[in-house]
Design an enzyme around this catalytic site. Structure first.
Site, PDB file in Angstrom:
ATOM      1  N   SER A 126       0.837  -1.198   0.000  1.00  0.00           N
ATOM      2  CA  SER A 126       0.000   0.000   0.000  1.00  0.00           C
ATOM      3  C   SER A 126       0.870   1.245   0.000  1.00  0.00           C
ATOM      4  O   SER A 126       1.982   1.247   0.557  1.00  0.00           O
ATOM      5  CB  SER A 126      -0.852  -0.011   1.273  1.00  0.00           C
ATOM      6  OG  SER A 126      -1.401   1.265   1.509  1.00  0.00           O
ATOM      7  N   TYR A 152      -2.000  -1.382  10.959  1.00  0.00           N
ATOM      8  CA  TYR A 152      -2.267  -1.938   9.625  1.00  0.00           C
ATOM      9  C   TYR A 152      -1.147  -1.531   8.655  1.00  0.00           C
ATOM     10  O   TYR A 152      -0.561  -2.365   7.970  1.00  0.00           O
ATOM     11  CB  TYR A 152      -3.630  -1.450   9.100  1.00  0.00           C
ATOM     12  CG  TYR A 152      -3.687  -1.428   7.598  1.00  0.00           C
ATOM     13  CD1 TYR A 152      -3.835  -2.608   6.877  1.00  0.00           C
ATOM     14  CD2 TYR A 152      -3.524  -0.231   6.896  1.00  0.00           C
ATOM     15  CE1 TYR A 152      -3.828  -2.587   5.493  1.00  0.00           C
ATOM     16  CE2 TYR A 152      -3.513  -0.208   5.515  1.00  0.00           C
ATOM     17  CZ  TYR A 152      -3.659  -1.381   4.808  1.00  0.00           C
ATOM     18  OH  TYR A 152      -3.623  -1.359   3.445  1.00  0.00           O
ATOM     19  N   LYS A 156       2.098  -3.721   6.541  1.00  0.00           N
ATOM     20  CA  LYS A 156       2.485  -3.679   5.116  1.00  0.00           C
ATOM     21  C   LYS A 156       3.975  -3.396   4.993  1.00  0.00           C
ATOM     22  O   LYS A 156       4.692  -4.054   4.227  1.00  0.00           O
ATOM     23  CB  LYS A 156       1.671  -2.608   4.366  1.00  0.00           C
ATOM     24  CG  LYS A 156       0.191  -2.918   4.234  1.00  0.00           C
ATOM     25  CD  LYS A 156      -0.057  -4.117   3.335  1.00  0.00           C
ATOM     26  CE  LYS A 156      -1.515  -4.479   3.227  1.00  0.00           C
ATOM     27  NZ  LYS A 156      -1.746  -5.786   2.602  1.00  0.00           N
TER      28      LYS A 156
HETATM   29  C1  UD1 Z   1      -6.804   4.710   3.962  1.00  0.00           C
HETATM   30  C2  UD1 Z   1      -5.733   4.476   4.994  1.00  0.00           C
HETATM   31  C3  UD1 Z   1      -4.574   3.793   4.333  1.00  0.00           C
HETATM   32  C4  UD1 Z   1      -5.023   2.525   3.626  1.00  0.00           C
HETATM   33  C5  UD1 Z   1      -6.129   2.853   2.637  1.00  0.00           C
HETATM   34  C6  UD1 Z   1      -6.684   1.617   1.969  1.00  0.00           C
HETATM   35  C7  UD1 Z   1      -6.001   6.245   6.678  1.00  0.00           C
HETATM   36  C8  UD1 Z   1      -5.424   7.477   7.258  1.00  0.00           C
HETATM   37  N1  UD1 Z   1      -5.352   5.733   5.621  1.00  0.00           N
HETATM   38  O1  UD1 Z   1      -6.291   5.601   2.987  1.00  0.00           O
HETATM   39  O2  UD1 Z   1      -3.616   3.486   5.322  1.00  0.00           O
HETATM   40  O3  UD1 Z   1      -3.951   1.939   2.942  1.00  0.00           O
HETATM   41  O4  UD1 Z   1      -7.186   3.514   3.336  1.00  0.00           O
HETATM   42  O5  UD1 Z   1      -7.539   0.896   2.787  1.00  0.00           O
HETATM   43  O6  UD1 Z   1      -7.001   5.739   7.150  1.00  0.00           O
HETATM   44  N2  UD1 Z   1     -13.019  10.471   3.555  1.00  0.00           N
HETATM   45  C9  UD1 Z   1     -14.038  11.305   3.941  1.00  0.00           C
HETATM   46  N3  UD1 Z   1     -15.112  10.758   4.578  1.00  0.00           N
HETATM   47  C10 UD1 Z   1     -15.210   9.426   4.844  1.00  0.00           C
HETATM   48  C11 UD1 Z   1     -14.150   8.569   4.444  1.00  0.00           C
HETATM   49  C12 UD1 Z   1     -13.059   9.143   3.802  1.00  0.00           C
HETATM   50  O7  UD1 Z   1     -13.996  12.523   3.720  1.00  0.00           O
HETATM   51  O8  UD1 Z   1     -16.202   8.997   5.445  1.00  0.00           O
HETATM   52  C13 UD1 Z   1     -11.850  11.053   2.847  1.00  0.00           C
HETATM   53  C14 UD1 Z   1     -10.546  10.905   3.613  1.00  0.00           C
HETATM   54  O9  UD1 Z   1     -10.325  11.996   4.444  1.00  0.00           O
HETATM   55  C15 UD1 Z   1      -9.545  10.818   2.464  1.00  0.00           C
HETATM   56  C16 UD1 Z   1     -10.334  10.201   1.316  1.00  0.00           C
HETATM   57  O10 UD1 Z   1     -11.697  10.340   1.650  1.00  0.00           O
HETATM   58  O11 UD1 Z   1      -9.166  12.106   2.066  1.00  0.00           O
HETATM   59  C17 UD1 Z   1     -10.014   8.734   1.108  1.00  0.00           C
HETATM   60  O12 UD1 Z   1     -10.157   8.071   2.345  1.00  0.00           O
HETATM   61  P1  UD1 Z   1      -9.992   6.501   2.479  1.00  0.00           P
HETATM   62  O13 UD1 Z   1     -10.836   5.829   1.484  1.00  0.00           O
HETATM   63  O14 UD1 Z   1     -10.187   6.139   3.919  1.00  0.00           O
HETATM   64  O15 UD1 Z   1      -8.495   6.229   2.023  1.00  0.00           O
HETATM   65  P2  UD1 Z   1      -7.098   6.849   2.559  1.00  0.00           P
HETATM   66  O16 UD1 Z   1      -7.281   7.727   3.709  1.00  0.00           O
HETATM   67  O17 UD1 Z   1      -6.398   7.439   1.404  1.00  0.00           O
END
Ligand code: UD1
Length: 334
Positions: A126, A152, A156
């Site tokens: 990842s 997690y 990785k």
């Molecule tokens: C997350 C994990 C990362 C993991 C990846 C894949 C964190 C900080 N990072 O990445 O370690 O490898 O998932 O499983 O958790 N968002 C919202 N509202 C929500 C959910 C997400 O605004 O309810 C935003 C987040 O702030 C982010 C984006 O959507 O900017 C993507 O979020 P997410 O899908 O959780 O992925 P990552 O944070 O990139």
């Protein structure tokens, strides 16, 4: 025919990779999965898409003897290792479970590879291994492991290090480490897709549940970041492109040693842009509100994808709009 063991092959990325392997025609696929975060019916859906049924073994990778029996009997050419626990928040609450499951399962596979002469592992890593970096295109030669915020992510990183040591110790082994950015979308048939058991953590499955009315609204985690629209930017890659990246890794990587590739698009999309793209594809508004920042989130993360392009001859071809169109199909499956 090359016989491949796919661990976690009924999961989101695993199932899409199994489809690509079966459609390529050169591979016989065995899936090992404990169904911790997936359903057995995915096997039927894979068969509907490809006309071929992968062999399925419902077992846990921590059951070392069962795994050894499988390796002895089935004589694998390669392993693609997807299986693992992957909920970031849960990993903070249950670190021992994450270390035990993710690390020991990998060690069990590597021991079997050593014992039975399987020489290649393609590993699901990842972008999280890059840790605390921001707003630069991430390249594979950057230092990893610094500033990872959760167990997690550390599993990785640790598995990557274990694979490097494994390949140093044995010059017949090859490890291909694929660092995924943010996988979204699903197969264009709409038959398979991301359908986590329990409460989802990632943006796309949450958007999907909001659109189904199963979650009342999406909380946008912060709109005061230093990005053009204030929301975080990520590199969202269509899962079919990601799956094809595994095939390229199997086909193009030659020789022993460790090979590391980013699988992303090289392009960033903000949370607000994701909402708009989903609304355009579905034709209806997606209920959302601005909420507080989520701890550990970085403002902008995206890949430099030149290495995969140059060495694997692989490139993502789908857009976020394509992923949203396919997501709507999957939502309408029933
Ligand atoms: C997350 C994990 C990362 C993991 C990846 C894949 C964190 C900080 N990072 O990445 O370690 O490898 O998932 O499983 O958790 N968002 C919202 N509202 C929500 C959910 C997400 O605004 O309810 C935003 C987040 O702030 C982010 C984006 O959507 O900017 C993507 O979020 P997410 O899908 O959780 O992925 P990552 O944070 O990139």
């Amino acid at each position: 025919m090359k016989r491949i063991l796919v661990t976690g092959g009924t999961g989101f990325i695993g199932s899409h990779t199994v489809v690509e392997l079966l459609q390529a025609g050169d591979y016989e696929v065995d899936i090992v999965d404990n169904l911790a975060n997936s359903k057995e019916t995915v096997i039927d859906d894979i068969e509907k898409i490809t006309g071929k049924r992968p062999n399925f073994y419902k077992q846990d990778l921590l059951e070392e003897d069962k795994l050894r029996d499988l390796f002895r009997e089935r004589d694998y050419e390669s392993v693609i290792h997807f299986a693992g626990l992957k909920a970031v928040g849960e990993s903070v609450e249950k670190p021992l479970e994450y270390y035990e499951n993710n690390l020991l399962s990998t060690l069990n596979i590597l021991k079997c590879m050593k014992e039975f002469g399987t020489n290649r592992m393609v590993f699901s890593s990842s972008a999280t291994v890059y840790g605390d970096r921001d707003n630069v295109a991430l390249t594979e030669d950057m230092q990893t492991g610094i500033g990872i915020t959760n167990p997690y992510g550390r599993t990785k990183f640790m598995i990557e290090e274990i694979l490097k040591d494994f390949c140093v110790s044995d010059n017949t082994k090859q490890a291909v480490i694929l660092r995924y950015f943010n996988p979204i979308g699903n197969h264009e048939s709409g038959l398979i897709g991301e359908d986590p058991n329990g409460i989802p953590n990632n943006l796309m499955p949450i958007i999907m549940r909001v659109s189904q009315g199963r979650i009342p609204e999406l909380s946008v985690y912060g709109d005061d970041y230093d990005t053009p629209d204030g929301t975080c930017i990520r590199d969202y890659i269509h899962v079919v492109d990601l799956a094809k990246g595994h095939l390229a890794a199997l086909e193009k990587t030659e020789g022993a040693g460790v090979f590391i590739y980013n699988l992303g698009t090289g392009k960033g999309t903000s949370v607000k842009e994701m909402i708009i793209a989903f609304e355009e594809a579905s034709g209806k508004a997606l209920p959302h509100k601005i909420a507080a920042r989520r701890a550990g989130d970085l403002p902008a993360i995206f890949a430099n994808v030149s290495k995969a392009e140059n060495e694997l001859g692989w490139k993502a071809t789908h857009t976020v709009a394509d992923a949203m169109r396919d997501t709507i199909k999957f939502l309408n499956k029933e």
